[in-house]
Design a protein around this motif. Structure first.
Motif, PDB file in Angstrom:
ATOM      1  N   ILE A  77       0.867  -1.173   0.000  1.00 43.17           N
ATOM      2  CA  ILE A  77       0.000   0.000   0.000  1.00 43.17           C
ATOM      3  C   ILE A  77       0.903   1.221   0.000  1.00 43.17           C
ATOM      4  N   ARG A  78       0.616   2.156  -0.882  1.00 38.60           N
ATOM      5  CA  ARG A  78       1.449   3.336  -1.042  1.00 38.60           C
ATOM      6  C   ARG A  78       0.696   4.555  -0.508  1.00 38.60           C
ATOM      7  N   ILE A  79       1.332   5.274   0.423  1.00 41.79           N
ATOM      8  CA  ILE A  79       0.745   6.508   0.940  1.00 41.79           C
ATOM      9  C   ILE A  79       1.513   7.685   0.352  1.00 41.79           C
ATOM     10  N   LEU A  80       0.867   8.415  -0.522  1.00 41.29           N
ATOM     11  CA  LEU A  80       1.476   9.595  -1.128  1.00 41.29           C
ATOM     12  C   LEU A  80       1.524  10.738  -0.132  1.00 41.29           C
ATOM     13  N   VAL A  81       2.633  11.459  -0.122  1.00 40.94           N
ATOM     14  CA  VAL A  81       2.795  12.655   0.702  1.00 40.94           C
ATOM     15  C   VAL A  81       3.321  13.753  -0.207  1.00 40.94           C
ATOM     16  N   GLY A  82       2.672  14.912  -0.186  1.00 43.55           N
ATOM     17  CA  GLY A  82       3.016  15.968  -1.124  1.00 43.55           C
ATOM     18  C   GLY A  82       4.139  16.881  -0.694  1.00 43.55           C
TER      19      GLY A  82
END
Length: 329
Positions: free
Chosen positions: A36-41
């Protein structure tokens, strides 16, 4: 009695449905073999990144051993990461951890952001609110807002205030501060809080506005000073710092939020399973303590509650942005 039985039956069916959805989510994640990939900007080293890494570590166990990775996609105040979420498959393997700026502010200040939160994203879970703060570098002598204002009046080139992103909440807070102090203040945008902090610590910039968690560690170490916090109450993590309201500045009361989103079309089973996992992780004492130490007010929001918080905050800032005369870029 019959009514009670019917209510119990309905409750049991609902509980079974939630359990089934949770099981389905776990089985699908395990069967795929994909993380599972959690994107952080924002870049590594900032507040959002630290929060995401803490939650990712705990979620792995809560989701039955599924690998949870943090994927930093910094730039444009979270816009790049948001576009990545929109383009991602809606299969439950990509999520986006972000705060109010990307969801509530960016769509109002950028003509073509490349995403529409209402059309492209699904709220999964909210987990905290937080406050922004005004901090000064170690070579800026002010210890409170009044002293800071007096110091600003002593030099024409002192009024630069760093902000983590252009056209962000902190930029409009600089405008509010300028209006109410009747001073010429200039917002200096950075690509995230980490580079802004680096310049503050190096005394390259005299002040900055960002989240409390961005300043917490260096404030306690005496490397910079937080001289005012937003919101209606002082923060438990730094009770010695007065609110901006206490110091005579209004318009800093509404609290921003953190939430997690998925691409539109993500199966409800995945949304429910991940949201439930966030709720359980937040109940862990060490997680609560670490998030609180970062200056967050921890509180789980289910998908509908997060959507309502987003709508309310967006409405407040729509008015502020319009009154400022800001034109979308």
């Amino acid at each position: 009695m019959a009514q009670s039985r019917r209510q119990l039956l309905k409750a049991g069916v609902a509980s079974a449905a939630v359990a089934a959805a949770s099981a389905l989510g776990s089985v699908a994640w395990a069967a795929s073999g994909q993380p599972i990939r959690i994107l952080v900007g924002f870049p590594p080293g900032g507040g959002s990144d630290a929060i995401a890494r803490l939650l990712a570590e705990k979620l792995k166990d809560e989701l039955g051993g599924v690998t949870v990775l943090v994927d930093n996609r910094p730039g444009a105040g979270g816009q790049i990461a948001a576009q990545q979420l929109k383009a991602a498959p809606a299969d439950g393997h990509t999520l986006f951890l972000t705060h109010d700026h990307t969801i509530s502010i960016l769509p109002q200040v950028v003509k073509k952001p490349g995403f529409d939160p209402q059309q492209d994203f699904v709220p999964v879970a909210g987990f905290a609110t937080f406050v922004n703060a005004l901090a000064v570098s170690s070579q800026t002598p002010a210890k409170n807002l009044a002293e800071y204002v007096q110091w600003l009046k002593g030099g024409a080139k002192r009024g630069t205030i760093g902000i983590p992103a252009p056209a962000s909440t902190p930029e409009f807070l600089v405008k509010i501060l300028a209006e109410q102090t009747k001073l010429d203040l200039v917002a200096a945008p950075y690509r995230g809080s980490a580079p802004m902090l680096a310049d503050m610590l190096g005394n390259q910039i005299p002040a900055g506005i960002g989240s409390v968690q961005d300043f917490m560690e260096n404030h306690k170490a005496g490397k910079l000073r937080v001289i005012g916090v937003l919101g209606e109450k002082r923060q438990l993590s730094m009770p010695e710092v007065p609110t901006m309201l206490e110091q005579g500045i209004k318009g800093f009361e509404d609290l921003p939020y953190y939430g997690i989103y998925a691409p539109k079309g993500t199966p409800q089973a995945f949304v429910d399973r991940f949201s439930a996992a966030i709720a359980k992780v937040l109940q862990q004492r060490d997680v609560y303590a670490q998030l609180t130490a970062l200056g967050l007010t921890v509180g789980y929001m289910n998908p509908s509650q997060l959507a309502a918080r987003e709508a309310a905050y967006t409405k407040v800032w729509t008015g502020i942005i319009q009154r400022s005369g800001f034109q979308p870029q």
